[in-house]
Design a protein around this motif. Structure first.
Motif, short mmCIF file in Angstrom:
data_model
loop_
_atom_site.label_atom_id
_atom_site.label_comp_id
_atom_site.label_asym_id
_atom_site.label_seq_id
_atom_site.Cartn_x
_atom_site.Cartn_y
_atom_site.Cartn_z
N GLY A 1 2.65 6.67 3.43
CA GLY A 1 1.52 6.74 2.51
C GLY A 1 0.64 7.96 2.66
O GLY A 1 -0.38 8.09 1.97
N VAL A 2 1.02 8.88 3.55
CA VAL A 2 0.23 10.10 3.75
C VAL A 2 1.16 11.32 3.82
O VAL A 2 2.37 11.18 4.02
N ILE A 3 0.59 12.50 3.64
CA ILE A 3 1.34 13.73 3.83
C ILE A 3 1.38 14.03 5.32
O ILE A 3 0.36 14.34 5.94
N ARG A 4 2.56 13.89 5.92
CA ARG A 4 2.68 14.09 7.37
C ARG A 4 2.67 15.56 7.75
O ARG A 4 2.21 15.94 8.82
N ARG B 1 0.86 -1.19 0.00
CA ARG B 1 0.00 0.00 0.00
C ARG B 1 0.89 1.24 0.00
O ARG B 1 1.38 1.66 1.05
N VAL B 2 1.11 1.80 -1.17
CA VAL B 2 2.06 2.90 -1.32
C VAL B 2 1.47 4.23 -0.87
O VAL B 2 2.06 4.95 -0.06
N LEU B 3 0.31 4.57 -1.40
CA LEU B 3 -0.38 5.80 -1.00
C LEU B 3 -1.62 5.41 -0.20
O LEU B 3 -2.43 4.60 -0.66
N GLN B 4 -1.77 6.00 0.98
CA GLN B 4 -2.82 5.55 1.89
C GLN B 4 -3.73 6.69 2.35
O GLN B 4 -4.16 6.74 3.50
N GLY B 5 -4.02 7.59 1.43
CA GLY B 5 -4.90 8.70 1.76
C GLY B 5 -4.18 10.03 1.69
O GLY B 5 -4.14 10.80 2.65
N VAL B 6 -3.62 10.33 0.52
CA VAL B 6 -2.85 11.56 0.34
C VAL B 6 -3.80 12.73 0.07
O VAL B 6 -4.66 12.67 -0.81
#
Length: 248
Positions: free
Chosen positions: A213-216, A15-20
């Motif tokens: 996977g998210v923008i921190r 799961r590379v992107l998880q809600g960007v």
């Protein structure tokens, strides 16, 4: 100009992107930072429509990028690839003018060559370089040719994928300065992927950190050092120990 909303992308169990969630303002330079393998390139490919997200939406001026007319959509973009990605069988000017001589609005060869020489001059290369082949150029010169090609069609949006990879510190500084000058001069919207903090500080208006996977974190580059986010602090200071190590 570009809005990503709850974008997910997986490759099998990865799961590379998880809600960007991310917004890139028109005429601004957004730099996305993050470690290797965190999905920065996948994110860029999703914006370009080369990879289709599993869920979520990506819009350009409010239009869904997956439903746009491909030729008209891609004509709005310029791209500086990480390795230069020059065609070794074409002369330098032909590389720069590659897009100009193709498609429904192709220019005559002599006109495309004139534009290519003008763009080469803009990135600090002399006209005589135009008739050389990429193999005859240094790494720094090849990167400049790639930059000239990226701006040849006067794009509204320019993507830079690790623009200083493989360059010595002095040439990296030259490329960073050129990118900043050109983006401001053209009024273009820029999206850069890098883990080179010198590049970040030189070319960014805004910064976003992709991790897990998210923008921190995202915010103006002037606020980057002051953010208390431990992931950002570990990354920008290159610390061996911290939360990023803990989740590996």
């Amino acid at each position: 100009m570009i809005t990503l909303t709850d974008v997910h992308k997986a490759f099998g169990a990865n799961r590379v992107l998880q809600g960007v969630n991310l917004t890139i303002a028109s005429g601004k330079s957004m730099v996305i930072i993050g470690g290797s393998g965190t999905g920065k390139s996948v994110l860029l490919k999703c914006v370009l429509g080369l990879v289709r997200p599993d869920s979520g939406s990506i819009t350009l001026d409010g239009q869904d990028v997956t439903k746009a007319d491909r030729e008209a959509f891609l004509a709005r973009f310029g791209m500086l690839f990480q390795g230069g990605a020059l065609f070794d069988s074409l002369r330098v000017w032909e590389n720069v003018a590659f897009r100009l001589m193709r498609g429904g609005h192709a220019l005559p060869k002599h006109q495309a060559r004139q534009i290519a020489i003008e763009k080469l001059r803009r990135v600090g290369l002399k006209p005589e370089v135009a008739d050389l082949f990429p193999a005859e150029l240094s790494g720094g010169m090849q990167k400049r040719v790639g930059l000239a090609r990226a701006i040849a069609a006067e794009p509204e949006i320019i993507f830079f994928d690790e623009p200083t990879t493989g360059l010595d510190p002095i040439m990296a500084g030259v490329i960073n300065e050129l990118i900043r000058e050109i983006v401001v001069e053209m009024g273009a919207t820029a999206m850069t992927i890098t883990h080179d903090m010198t590049s970040v500080r030189a070319i960014a208006d805004n910064v976003a950190m992709l991790h897990g996977g998210v923008i921190r974190w995202t915010g103006p580059v002037a606020e980057l050092d002051a953010t208390p986010d431990p992931y950002v602090q570990q990354f920008i200071h290159g610390r061996a120990h911290g939360p990023i190590e803990a989740v590996r």
